[in-house]
Design a protein around this motif. Structure first.
Motif, PDB file in Angstrom:
ATOM      1  N   LYS A 126       0.838  -1.191   0.000  1.00 47.29           N
ATOM      2  CA  LYS A 126       0.000   0.000   0.000  1.00 47.29           C
ATOM      3  C   LYS A 126       0.878   1.248   0.000  1.00 47.29           C
ATOM      4  O   LYS A 126       1.764   1.382   0.845  1.00 47.29           O
ATOM      5  CB  LYS A 126      -0.912  -0.002   1.223  1.00 47.29           C
ATOM      6  N   ILE A 127       0.602   2.154  -0.938  1.00 41.66           N
ATOM      7  CA  ILE A 127       1.398   3.374  -1.028  1.00 41.66           C
ATOM      8  C   ILE A 127       0.524   4.599  -0.803  1.00 41.66           C
ATOM      9  O   ILE A 127      -0.670   4.595  -1.101  1.00 41.66           O
ATOM     10  CB  ILE A 127       2.136   3.491  -2.374  1.00 41.66           C
ATOM     11  N   ALA A 128       1.156   5.626  -0.268  1.00 40.01           N
ATOM     12  CA  ALA A 128       0.519   6.940  -0.112  1.00 40.01           C
ATOM     13  C   ALA A 128       1.321   7.950  -0.909  1.00 40.01           C
ATOM     14  O   ALA A 128       2.558   7.930  -0.894  1.00 40.01           O
ATOM     15  CB  ALA A 128       0.467   7.341   1.350  1.00 40.01           C
ATOM     16  N   LEU A 129       0.622   8.818  -1.596  1.00 37.34           N
ATOM     17  CA  LEU A 129       1.247   9.881  -2.372  1.00 37.34           C
ATOM     18  C   LEU A 129       1.084  11.198  -1.626  1.00 37.34           C
ATOM     19  O   LEU A 129      -0.039  11.660  -1.414  1.00 37.34           O
ATOM     20  CB  LEU A 129       0.609   9.976  -3.757  1.00 37.34           C
ATOM     21  N   VAL A 130       2.197  11.796  -1.237  1.00 40.92           N
ATOM     22  CA  VAL A 130       2.184  13.077  -0.543  1.00 40.92           C
ATOM     23  C   VAL A 130       2.793  14.110  -1.487  1.00 40.92           C
ATOM     24  O   VAL A 130       4.004  14.154  -1.687  1.00 40.92           O
ATOM     25  CB  VAL A 130       2.971  13.008   0.777  1.00 40.92           C
ATOM     26  N   GLY A 131       1.934  14.911  -2.092  1.00 44.83           N
ATOM     27  CA  GLY A 131       2.358  15.870  -3.105  1.00 44.83           C
ATOM     28  C   GLY A 131       1.832  15.469  -4.462  1.00 44.83           C
ATOM     29  O   GLY A 131       2.319  14.505  -5.058  1.00 44.83           O
ATOM     30  N   CYS A 132       0.831  16.191  -4.965  1.00 45.49           N
ATOM     31  CA  CYS A 132       0.112  15.776  -6.172  1.00 45.49           C
ATOM     32  C   CYS A 132       0.325  16.724  -7.342  1.00 45.49           C
ATOM     33  O   CYS A 132      -0.587  16.983  -8.129  1.00 45.49           O
ATOM     34  CB  CYS A 132      -1.376  15.648  -5.861  1.00 45.49           C
ATOM     35  N   LEU A 183       3.498   2.437  -9.431  1.00 45.10           N
ATOM     36  CA  LEU A 183       2.451   1.498  -9.854  1.00 45.10           C
ATOM     37  C   LEU A 183       2.909   0.623 -11.015  1.00 45.10           C
ATOM     38  O   LEU A 183       2.366  -0.472 -11.230  1.00 45.10           O
ATOM     39  CB  LEU A 183       1.189   2.276 -10.227  1.00 45.10           C
ATOM     40  N   ASN A 184       3.911   1.064 -11.752  1.00 41.34           N
ATOM     41  CA  ASN A 184       4.484   0.274 -12.849  1.00 41.34           C
ATOM     42  C   ASN A 184       5.746  -0.476 -12.441  1.00 41.34           C
ATOM     43  O   ASN A 184       6.504  -0.943 -13.288  1.00 41.34           O
ATOM     44  CB  ASN A 184       4.823   1.189 -14.033  1.00 41.34           C
ATOM     45  N   SER A 185       5.979  -0.607 -11.142  1.00 44.21           N
ATOM     46  CA  SER A 185       7.232  -1.185 -10.655  1.00 44.21           C
ATOM     47  C   SER A 185       7.340  -2.691 -10.860  1.00 44.21           C
ATOM     48  O   SER A 185       8.403  -3.266 -10.665  1.00 44.21           O
ATOM     49  CB  SER A 185       7.400  -0.874  -9.163  1.00 44.21           C
ATOM     50  N   GLY A 186       6.234  -3.341 -11.213  1.00 42.79           N
ATOM     51  CA  GLY A 186       6.250  -4.789 -11.392  1.00 42.79           C
ATOM     52  C   GLY A 186       5.815  -5.555 -10.159  1.00 42.79           C
ATOM     53  O   GLY A 186       5.725  -6.784 -10.191  1.00 42.79           O
ATOM     54  N   GLN A 187       5.532  -4.854  -9.065  1.00 41.16           N
ATOM     55  CA  GLN A 187       5.067  -5.492  -7.839  1.00 41.16           C
ATOM     56  C   GLN A 187       3.578  -5.232  -7.638  1.00 41.16           C
ATOM     57  O   GLN A 187       2.970  -4.442  -8.366  1.00 41.16           O
ATOM     58  CB  GLN A 187       5.871  -4.968  -6.647  1.00 41.16           C
ATOM     59  N   ASN A 188       3.021  -5.885  -6.640  1.00 39.92           N
ATOM     60  CA  ASN A 188       1.587  -5.764  -6.346  1.00 39.92           C
ATOM     61  C   ASN A 188       1.357  -4.499  -5.516  1.00 39.92           C
ATOM     62  O   ASN A 188       1.180  -4.547  -4.302  1.00 39.92           O
ATOM     63  CB  ASN A 188       1.109  -7.010  -5.606  1.00 39.92           C
ATOM     64  N   VAL A 189       1.359  -3.364  -6.201  1.00 43.71           N
ATOM     65  CA  VAL A 189       1.289  -2.055  -5.550  1.00 43.71           C
ATOM     66  C   VAL A 189      -0.095  -1.457  -5.731  1.00 43.71           C
ATOM     67  O   VAL A 189      -0.681  -1.533  -6.819  1.00 43.71           O
ATOM     68  CB  VAL A 189       2.363  -1.106  -6.135  1.00 43.71           C
ATOM     69  N   GLU A 214      -7.836   6.869 -14.235  1.00 40.76           N
ATOM     70  CA  GLU A 214      -8.063   6.544 -15.644  1.00 40.76           C
ATOM     71  C   GLU A 214      -7.010   5.573 -16.169  1.00 40.76           C
ATOM     72  O   GLU A 214      -7.318   4.675 -16.945  1.00 40.76           O
ATOM     73  CB  GLU A 214      -8.050   7.823 -16.472  1.00 40.76           C
ATOM     74  N   LYS A 215      -5.781   5.715 -15.709  1.00 39.95           N
ATOM     75  CA  LYS A 215      -4.690   4.888 -16.193  1.00 39.95           C
ATOM     76  C   LYS A 215      -4.641   3.530 -15.506  1.00 39.95           C
ATOM     77  O   LYS A 215      -4.430   2.499 -16.147  1.00 39.95           O
ATOM     78  CB  LYS A 215      -3.357   5.625 -15.980  1.00 39.95           C
ATOM     79  N   PHE A 216      -4.849   3.487 -14.180  1.00 41.08           N
ATOM     80  CA  PHE A 216      -4.558   2.276 -13.425  1.00 41.08           C
ATOM     81  C   PHE A 216      -5.787   1.583 -12.836  1.00 41.08           C
ATOM     82  O   PHE A 216      -5.656   0.502 -12.258  1.00 41.08           O
ATOM     83  CB  PHE A 216      -3.565   2.594 -12.298  1.00 41.08           C
ATOM     84  N   GLY A 217      -6.960   2.180 -12.967  1.00 42.88           N
ATOM     85  CA  GLY A 217      -8.191   1.508 -12.547  1.00 42.88           C
ATOM     86  C   GLY A 217      -8.171   1.054 -11.103  1.00 42.88           C
ATOM     87  O   GLY A 217      -8.032   1.849 -10.176  1.00 42.88           O
ATOM     88  N   ASP A 218      -8.310  -0.267 -10.879  1.00 46.18           N
ATOM     89  CA  ASP A 218      -8.453  -0.817  -9.539  1.00 46.18           C
ATOM     90  C   ASP A 218      -7.200  -0.681  -8.692  1.00 46.18           C
ATOM     91  O   ASP A 218      -7.258  -0.887  -7.462  1.00 46.18           O
ATOM     92  CB  ASP A 218      -8.854  -2.294  -9.615  1.00 46.18           C
ATOM     93  N   LYS A 219      -6.071  -0.359  -9.294  1.00 47.87           N
ATOM     94  CA  LYS A 219      -4.865  -0.123  -8.490  1.00 47.87           C
ATOM     95  C   LYS A 219      -4.972   1.172  -7.688  1.00 47.87           C
ATOM     96  O   LYS A 219      -4.176   1.407  -6.786  1.00 47.87           O
ATOM     97  CB  LYS A 219      -3.627  -0.049  -9.390  1.00 47.87           C
TER      98      LYS A 219
END
Length: 437
Positions: free
Chosen positions: A39-45, A57-63, A85-90
């Motif tokens: 699980k990741i959090a994005l701080v700064g958008c 999200l494209n790292s190849g892991q279950n992110v 729009e790009k990653f859907g359920d991720k």
């Protein structure tokens, strides 16, 4: 690194009191390979935050992105829509995990296993400290601070992160770029002897400006135009040129003992450019007597240059962000050339390696220290140019000039304010030296 006096530097900061408390917090989750969601959090958008989320999200892991934070709701909403729009359920960020405001980062960090810290650099020390306090792995963008007290906070938290075995990657992505890794490894192995001089460059046309809007408070205006205010950005010698400065330090395997230089506002002189300079030129002197020349500028309409070159006792080297890496011997014969085709995207590579380590439960990355010291090198360079003085590393370590506002709120006043005509005070070498060091 003896010349840094790291222990004394960290101890001289009041942040150590906070860092001591950090030692008692719990270590983040260790992941079994490929079985658990990270699980990741994005701080700064902003734009770079969106890019960092893409790479994670494209790292190849279950992110999975589970929380977001930004001072501005419109920034958060825009980035959320782009990512969804790009990653859907991720993208699993309900409204209850969209946090807005100056303190939003604390709640977002709580929800995640890994945090992406991608706000303007001035906020990085507090955000990194909080992430370590909560026991989270970290990706944080460069620069990691905008002033010397901020560097102290990062270094203090970095010591605790090591004890907790928290992976920390800093967005100095050339450290993850194949041509730099291969070329600099050969330099360190002695292929061209001892490096005695170098030149590093980031010369470009500058970045965006966001016009002042009716009804904006001064705090909002400066936050929207964070690149032009040192408490947020550190000036472009810190925010941008840190990449090239870091290469010089990486090649030398150490940090300068003194810096002198010059800079000014030659072209970007309008009130919309806040307080920063548009050009810097440094001489960074290392303890072996070698000198690296550093140049960065924001001049429009002339050729750009972003690369590094070094001269050594047995040859010379050239590296650049476009994938080149070349070594020559003392007679000018080429002895190594990196194939640019073998150059994975370094922005993606740093996330690939970070999340692979986390997924495997490995502790591999301690980037915070070199990120802090290269940021500090840029800060010392800024001070040298603003004051016109030769600034020794040891002198800089004693500085307590804190650029952050006393209070962070939309109605609070930053420490730097415009005059009646809307212009901000700009450093004049030789004047008000005590304001800067």
């Amino acid at each position: 690194m003896e010349n840094i006096k790291r222990r004394d530097f960290i101890k001289s900061s009041t942040a150590v009191v906070g860092a001591t408390a950090l030692a008692s917090s719990s270590v983040g989750k260790v992941f079994a390979a490929g079985t658990d969601v990270i699980k990741i959090a994005l701080v700064g958008c902003g734009g770079r935050g969106t890019g960092a989320a893409f790479d994670a999200l494209n790292s190849g892991q279950n992110v999975q992105l589970v929380a977001m934070a930004d001072a501005f709701k419109d920034n958060l909403d825009s980035t959320y829509n782009t990512l969804k729009e790009k990653f859907g359920d991720k993208i699993n960020v309900p409204d209850s995990r969209k946090y807005v405001g100056f303190d939003a980062y604390k709640a977002a960090i709580k929800d995640a296993d890994v945090v992406l810290l991608v706000t303007p650099p001035g906020f990085r020390p507090a955000h990194f400290e909080e992430a370590v306090n909560q026991g989270k792995h970290v990706f944080m963008e460069k620069a990691v601070a905008a002033d010397i007290p901020g560097v102290r906070r990062v270094l203090a938290a970095a010591e605790i992160a090591k004890k907790k075995k928290l992976n920390v990657v800093v967005g100095l992505q050339r450290r993850y770029q194949a041509n730099y890794r291969e070329t600099i490894k050969r330099i360190h192995d002695g292929s061209i002897g001892d490096v005695v001089s170098g030149q590093v460059y980031w010369n470009s046309g500058g970045v965006w400006v966001r016009p002042r809007k009716p009804g904006q408070t001064e705090m909002e205006y400066q936050m929207r135009n964070w690149y032009y205010f040192n408490w947020l950005c550190g000036d472009h010698i810190v925010e941008q040129h840190v990449h090239n400065i870091d290469i010089a330090n990486w090649v030398k395997g150490k940090y300068p003992v003194s810096i002198q230089g010059t800079g000014s506002r030659a072209h970007r002189t309008g009130k919309e450019y806040g307080e920063i300079y548009d050009n810097f030129a440094l001489e960074m002197t290392y303890d072996d007597g070698s000198v690296v020349y550093s140049q960065c500028r924001h001049f429009e309409g002339i050729p750009n240059r972003v690369d590094e070159q070094f001269q050594a006792t047995k040859g010379r080297a050239y590296v650049s962000a476009n994938g080149q890496g070349i070594l020559w011997d003392a007679k000018g014969k080429e002895i190594f050339r990196h194939d640019p085709k073998g150059n994975p995207n370094p922005y993606q590579q740093e996330h690939k390696e970070l999340f692979e380590a986390i997924a495997k439960g490995e502790y591999k990355f301690e980037n915070a220290e070199y990120g802090a010291y290269s940021s500090l090198t840029g800060i010392i360079g800024r001070i040298a140019c603003y004051t016109g003085e030769v600034i020794s590393w040891d002198r800089a370590l004693k500085s307590n000039i804190d650029l952050m506002p006393e209070l962070l709120s939309w109605d609070a006043k930053p420490k730097i304010l415009p005059n009646a005509d809307g212009f901000y005070p700009v450093a004049i070498p030789g004047h008000d030296v005590a304001k800067y060091i």
